[in-house]
Every structure is written in structure tokens, then in C-alpha cells.
Design an enzyme around this catalytic site. Structure first.
Site, short mmCIF file in Angstrom:
data_model
loop_
_atom_site.label_atom_id
_atom_site.label_comp_id
_atom_site.label_asym_id
_atom_site.label_seq_id
_atom_site.Cartn_x
_atom_site.Cartn_y
_atom_site.Cartn_z
N PRO A 194 0.76 -4.99 3.47
CA PRO A 194 1.21 -3.66 3.14
C PRO A 194 2.64 -3.60 2.67
CG PRO A 194 1.16 -4.02 5.50
CD PRO A 194 1.18 -5.32 4.82
N GLU A 195 2.82 -3.10 1.50
CA GLU A 195 4.13 -2.66 1.05
C GLU A 195 4.11 -1.14 1.06
OE1 GLU A 195 5.58 -4.68 -2.46
OE2 GLU A 195 4.28 -6.38 -2.08
N HIS A 231 -10.11 -8.81 16.34
CA HIS A 231 -8.72 -8.46 16.13
C HIS A 231 -8.48 -6.96 16.18
CE1 HIS A 231 -7.86 -12.63 15.44
NE2 HIS A 231 -8.69 -12.69 14.42
N ARG A 250 -3.27 -11.44 12.04
CA ARG A 250 -2.09 -12.31 12.21
C ARG A 250 -1.12 -11.79 13.26
NH1 ARG A 250 0.06 -13.97 6.32
NH2 ARG A 250 1.34 -15.38 7.55
#
Length: 297
Positions: free
Chosen positions: A2-3, A104, A127
Site C-alpha cells: 500500500p502506498e 494471517h 508479512r
DNA sequence: AGTGGGACCTGTCCGC
DNA sequence: TGCGGACAGGTCCCAC
């Protein structure tokens, strides 16, 4: 993932469910993500109501009626999905790719929405570079996450003038300066590469080279400021970029990745009209930079 | 002061 | 098919 455009897309996707919702309870499935969860995370949220959801840089902020702001950062691989009454009655329409990835699912918010529907908002992050925190509203602007953040590139603050002020005398590569969150907050690797290509500027030239001797913005600086805004707006319009398995909150994909001119296109033809160059990949600050050496200088 | 490099994690892809 | 290595949207921390 994500930006700024992806975080903005997530914010818009979550807002109808989150804003005005009562947080009935929270499942916190592990003690930490990138950082440990704050003390009494579940207790401090359970029973709180969300006043509003907003974005600052790449942070999502849920303002609660307890005076705490729930700060959420998606890191590299964080995503949210929503499960609600609608998704149960029409699973096809709102299904998120599930399966092996469910291990996750680190946080589940159980909500009663403003429209009095039951909903779950689930945070998934393979992650675990993302994090969540609770910060009293009054301390937010002085908190380490926020106090040194630069200007918002989508507001009215970004212009040739402000770029000139930020870059004057700076010898670091243009790409590094644009990624520096203390100068401009929210740009990431993809959109910096794309905005530089749109402007015909090399990522390796010194940031200070966009400033004239008298401290005025060069023509390129003015164009770059406009192209940064335009690139981000185009991406938001397209629902962000979906790389790898990232999806929006309703499980649909963003489309901006199909519009990349240089990012992840090493060896392919430059898309500048009339340019016969090919996209190069170099490494700057340990990260991939994609650009066309023929038309970016 | 400002910068580059490594670290933090897991998953995926590519070459052997 | 298996295995090792490189790589991935971010950012913190620590040497220079």
C-alpha cells in the site's frame, strides 16, 4: 501493497462500515505485528464507537468516542476485508480470496454498523510489517509516527514552490528525496517511479537540481508537482493497484497496475510517444527503480 | 545532517 | 519435485 492511493482506497472501502459503528468486541489473534499491540488493546476498543475514519500519509485513523485514535498501518502486505449481512446472503459478490491465507487474519473487529447491521472487519497481513496502535487524540500530532511527517501530496500544499523549498541544496537522488516521508508523506516506490517518468526526469539526478540559483522552482519542478498529484489521483480513480494477492475491502481488484508505464516493466518498451528506449531497472537505497534512460534525464 | 545498508517477516517465482 | 536465492507496495535503526 500500500502506498497512498491504496490506503485511500481502503479508507473509502471501510468508511461505510466503520463510521458510526459500535465496536462490540475485537479478536486479537497474536501479541504483535510489527510492534506489540498496545496495552489492553481489546478492552480499550470494546464498547467504543467510531466517530470517523481518515487517512494521513499511509496511516488509517479511526477516531473513537473514548478519546483514543486507532492508528493502523498496512506495512507491505496488510489488507482488510469486510464480512457483513450482505456478503453472507450474496457470497459471490463480496467474497475475498480465502483459504491458506486465513492463518494471517490477525485482528477481527466485530461491529454493529450505524445502520444496525452486524459486520466484521478483518485485518490480514502475511508479512506482519503493519501495526496497530491506540493514541489519545490530543497526543496524535506530536506522536513519533506523525510529528515529522511531510506534506500531503494530494492537498493544496504540493506545488513547484514547495518542491523547490524542500529540495533546495539537496544532493540526494531525486528518487530518494521523493520517498523521504519527512518531505512528502505518502509516496512510495511505484508512484515515485511513475511520476518521474511522466515528467521525463531521471531518478538519479540530484533533488537540488530542480531548484534555480535564486531558489525558484524550475519548469521541471512545477511539472513534477502536478504529475505527482495526477498520478495519485489516477490511481485512486482506478481503485489503486493490485499486485500479487492484494484486493480492496470488498475483494475486488484495483486496476492501476495495468496503467504502469515503468514499474515492474524491466526490458519492455518505453511508453513515451516517439521514444524508442526500454525500461531499465537499477537499485537505489536497496530498492528497485524503474525508468527509461532515453527520455528521463 | 543526511544517506545507504541491513533488519524485520512470509510468500512466490525462477533457475538449476 | 525440491532447493536456494532473489525479490516484494514500508519504515526503523545504525553505522558512516
Amino acid at each position: 501493497m500500500p502506498e497512498l492511493p491504496e490506503v485511500e482506497t481502503v479508507k473509502r472501502g471501510l468508511a461505510p462500515t466503520f463510521e458510526g459503528a459500535l465496536i462490540e468486541t475485537v479478536d486479537q489473534n497474536r501479541p504483535d505485528l510489527r510492534f506489540p499491540f498496545p496495552e489492553r488493546f481489546v478492552d480499550r476498543l470494546s464498547g467504543a464507537r467510531v466517530n470517523a475514519l481518515s487517512r494521513r500519509s499511509k496511516y488509517l485513523l479511526a477516531d473513537t468516542d473514548r478519546g483514543d485514535v486507532l492508528v493502523m498501518h498496512l506495512g507491505m502486505s496488510g489488507s482488510f476485508r469486510i464480512e457483513n449481512d450482505l456478503s453472507q446472503s450474496a457470497p459471490g459478490a463480496f467474497a475475498h480470496p480465502k483459504g491458506k491465507n486465513e492463518k494471517h487474519d490477525h485482528v477481527v473487529f466485530h461491529l454493529e454498523t450505524a445502520a444496525r447491521n452486524e459486520a466484521r472487519v478483518i485485518y490480514n497481513d502475511p508479512r506482519r510489517f503493519g501495526f496497530m496502535d491506540l493514541i489519545p487524540r490530543a497526543e496524535l500530532s506530536e506522536h513519533p509516527y506523525f510529528k515529522d511527517l511531510g506534506l500531503e501530496p494530494l492537498g493544496n500544499d504540493l506545488s513547484g514552490e514547495t518542491l523547490a523549498r524542500l529540495f533546495q541544496g539537496r544532493k540526494s537522488p531525486l528518487k530518494a528525496a521523493l520517498l523521504n516521508q519527512k518531505l512528502i508523506a505518502g509516496l512510495g516506490n511505484i508512484y515515485v517511479c511513475e511520476a518521474l517518468w511522466r515528467t521525463g526526469l531521471s531518478p538519479t539526478r540530484a533533488a537540488g537540481s530542480l531548484v534555480t540559483k535564486s531558489g525558484k522552482p524550475s519548469k521541471a519542478a512545477v511539472e513534477l508537482a502536478a504529475n505527482i498529484r495526477e498520478t495519485l489521483q489516477d490511481a485512486i480513480k482506478a481503485g489503486g493497484s493490485s499486485l500479487r494477492d492484494h484486493t480492496q475491502t470488498d475483494g475486488t481488484l484495483g486496476y492501476f497496475q495495468h496503467s504502469f508505464a515503468v514499474y515492474d516493466r524491466e526490458g519492455e518498451a518505453c511508453r513515451t510517444k516517439g521514444c524508442t528506449g526500454a525500461v531499465n531497472r537499477i537499485v537505489q537505497s536497496n530498492r528497485s527503480t524503474f525508468f527509461c534512460p532515453r527520455c528521463q534525464s
